[in-house]
Design an enzyme around this catalytic site. Structure first.
Site, mmCIF file in Angstrom:
data_model
loop_
_atom_site.group_PDB
_atom_site.id
_atom_site.type_symbol
_atom_site.label_atom_id
_atom_site.label_comp_id
_atom_site.label_asym_id
_atom_site.label_seq_id
_atom_site.Cartn_x
_atom_site.Cartn_y
_atom_site.Cartn_z
ATOM 1 N N LYS A 12 0.872 -1.185 0.000
ATOM 2 C CA LYS A 12 0.000 0.000 0.000
ATOM 3 C C LYS A 12 0.904 1.228 0.000
ATOM 4 O O LYS A 12 1.174 1.832 1.041
ATOM 5 C CB LYS A 12 -0.934 -0.034 1.210
ATOM 6 C CG LYS A 12 -2.197 0.772 0.957
ATOM 7 C CD LYS A 12 -3.302 0.443 1.922
ATOM 8 C CE LYS A 12 -4.480 1.371 1.752
ATOM 9 N NZ LYS A 12 -5.379 1.014 0.642
ATOM 10 N N GLU A 45 -8.786 -5.211 -9.576
ATOM 11 C CA GLU A 45 -9.528 -4.488 -8.542
ATOM 12 C C GLU A 45 -9.917 -3.134 -9.096
ATOM 13 O O GLU A 45 -9.651 -2.837 -10.255
ATOM 14 C CB GLU A 45 -8.661 -4.331 -7.290
ATOM 15 C CG GLU A 45 -7.362 -3.557 -7.538
ATOM 16 C CD GLU A 45 -6.497 -3.389 -6.295
ATOM 17 O OE1 GLU A 45 -7.025 -3.468 -5.173
ATOM 18 O OE2 GLU A 45 -5.291 -3.154 -6.459
HETATM 19 C C1 PLP Z 1 -6.580 0.264 0.338
HETATM 20 C C2 PLP Z 1 -6.919 -0.328 -0.978
HETATM 21 C C3 PLP Z 1 -7.965 -1.249 -1.148
HETATM 22 C C4 PLP Z 1 -8.944 -1.625 -0.055
HETATM 23 O O1 PLP Z 1 -8.328 -2.118 1.098
HETATM 24 P P1 PLP Z 1 -9.037 -1.970 2.516
HETATM 25 O O2 PLP Z 1 -8.029 -2.519 3.455
HETATM 26 O O3 PLP Z 1 -10.278 -2.751 2.488
HETATM 27 O O4 PLP Z 1 -9.284 -0.509 2.724
HETATM 28 C C5 PLP Z 1 -8.134 -1.808 -2.393
HETATM 29 N N1 PLP Z 1 -7.365 -1.467 -3.435
HETATM 30 C C6 PLP Z 1 -6.362 -0.575 -3.312
HETATM 31 C C7 PLP Z 1 -5.542 -0.246 -4.504
HETATM 32 C C8 PLP Z 1 -6.112 0.028 -2.086
HETATM 33 O O5 PLP Z 1 -5.119 0.916 -1.978
#
Ligand code: PLP
Length: 298
Positions: free
Chosen positions: A150, A183
Site C-alpha cells: 500500500k 480491482e
Molecule cells: C486500500 C486499498 C484497497 C482496499 O483495502 P481496505 O483494506 O479494504 O481498505 C483496495 N485497493 C487498493 C488499490 C487500495 O489501496
C-alpha cells in the site's frame, strides 16, 4: 483538529512535512486507511500487520515500534474526540536530499496520523449503486512494484479514477497484465453469479483489502457460505447478477453498471444489501476499543 506528526500533535494548519521528505519528492512511503466505528477501531491488528509487511517490502524501518504506532493512533482519535472516524496513517521515507538514495534519508521515517470523518459516497449511492468503467490503465504486474504494497505511489489509481470521472462514472476497474480483472482504483471487487460469490485471487494482482477479508469472513461465519477466489474476466462481471466493491473508505457498495452493461436489476441486489447490513453490524461490535472508559464500563 489535532494531527500527529512525528510524536507531536499539531493543529491542522500547523501540521507540515519537509519539502525534502522523500514521501513528497518520490511518493516513497506507505499508508493505511482505517476506520473506527462506535468507539472501536476496525481490524486494527490487520492494518498494522499490512503496514509492517509493506514497510518490510520497501526496506523502510518504521520510526517507532508497531505497538507505539498503535498507541499513537488511538491517542490521535482520542485527541479529536471521535467515536466514528476515518484514520489515515502515513509513513514516509523521511527527509533526504534530492537524489534517490534512501540511505541519505538520515532522519527517521516520518509518521503522520490524521483522524477525521469522511463519507466517500453519499448514502443514496449505497441504494442506487455505482457506475463503473474499465480503465485504460492496467494494474502493474506482480513482478513489478507489488500491488500488495500500500504505497504512496498512487498515481495509476488516481488516473484510473479520473478516467471514471471523465466518463461520468464513479469507479474504474483495472485489468491485470493478462487481461483479468484485478480491482478498482481504491477498492476490491466481488460479484455474484447464480447464487455464488466470487472475487479475484491475490495473485491476480490486488491490494489485499482488510474489508475484502472481513467480507470473506462474514460470508463464511454469518451466511454459512463461501467466497470463491477465482481469476475473472470482464465477461463474467457483465453477466453477473450482482457486483459490489469493498474498501475501508467505500465500505461495501454495489456496482450496477459496468462499461454500460446493466448488472442484475440495475440497483443494489439482495446479497449486496445483506452484506452491507451484516458488515455495518459487525463493524459496530468488533474492534479495538479507543476509550478506556468503554472497557471499564463493560
Ligand atoms: C486500500 C486499498 C484497497 C482496499 O483495502 P481496505 O483494506 O479494504 O481498505 C483496495 N485497493 C487498493 C488499490 C487500495 O489501496
Amino acid at each position: 483538529m489535532k494531527i500527529y506528526v512525528d510524536g507531536e500533535f499539531y493543529e491542522k494548519d500547523e501540521a507540515k512535512v519537509s519539502v525534502f521528505d522523500h514521501g513528497v519528492l518520490y511518493g516513497d512511503g506507505i499508508f493505511e486507511g482505517i476506520r473506527a466505528y462506535n468507539g472501536r477501531v476496525f481490524r486494527l491488528g490487520e492494518h498494522l500487520k499490512r503496514l509492517e509487511e509493506s514497510a518490510q517490502a520497501i526496506f523502510l524501518t518504521l520510526p517507532i515500534p508497531l505497538r507505539k504506532i498503535e498507541e499513537a493512533l488511538l491517542e490521535t482519535v482520542r485527541q479529536n474526540g471521535l467515536r466514528d472516524a476515518y484514520i489515515r496513517l502515513v509513513v514516509t521515507r523521511g527527509v533526504g536530499d534530492l537524489g534517490l538514495d534512501m540511505r541519505k534519508c538520515k532522519k527517521n521515517a516520518g509518521l503522520i496520523i490524521i483522524a477525521d470523518k469522511i463519507e466517500l459516497y453519499p448514502e443514496s449511492y449505497y441504494e442506487k449503486g455505482l457506475d463503473i468503467i474499465t480503465s485504460s490503465i492496467r494494474q502493474r504486474g506482480t513482478d513489478q512494484l507489488a500491488p500488495n504494497i500500500k504505497s504512496l505511489n498512487y498515481l495509476a489509481n488516481i488516473l484510473a479514477r479520473a478516467e471514471a470521472t471523465r466518463a461520468g462514472a464513479q469507479e474504474a476497474i483495472l485489468l491485470n497484465q493478462q487481461g483479468y480483472v484485478s480491482e478498482c482504483s481504491g477498492d476490491n471487487i466481488f460479484y455474484v453469479y447464480e447464487g455464488r460469490i466470487y472475487t479475484p485471487p491475490v495473485y491476480a494482482g490486488i491490494l489485499e483489502g482488510v474489508t475484502r477479508s472481513a467480507i470473506i469472513d462474514i460470508v463464511r461465519e454469518k451466511m454459512n457460505g463461501q467466497v470463491i477466489e477465482k481469476l475473472s474476466t470482464l465477461f463474467e462481471l457483465y453477466r453477473a447478477d450482482e457486483v459490489f466493491l469493498t474498501g475501508t473508505g467505500a465500505e461495501v457498495i454495489a456496482g450496477v453498471k459496468i462499461d454500460g452493461h446493466v448488472i442484475g436489476s440495475g440497483s443494489a441486489g439482495p446479497i449486496t444489501r445483506k452484506l452491507v447490513a451484516l458488515f455495518r453490524e459487525y463493524a459496530r461490535l468488533t474492534g479495538t476499543l479507543i476509550y478506556e472508559e468503554a472497557k471499564a464500563s463493560k
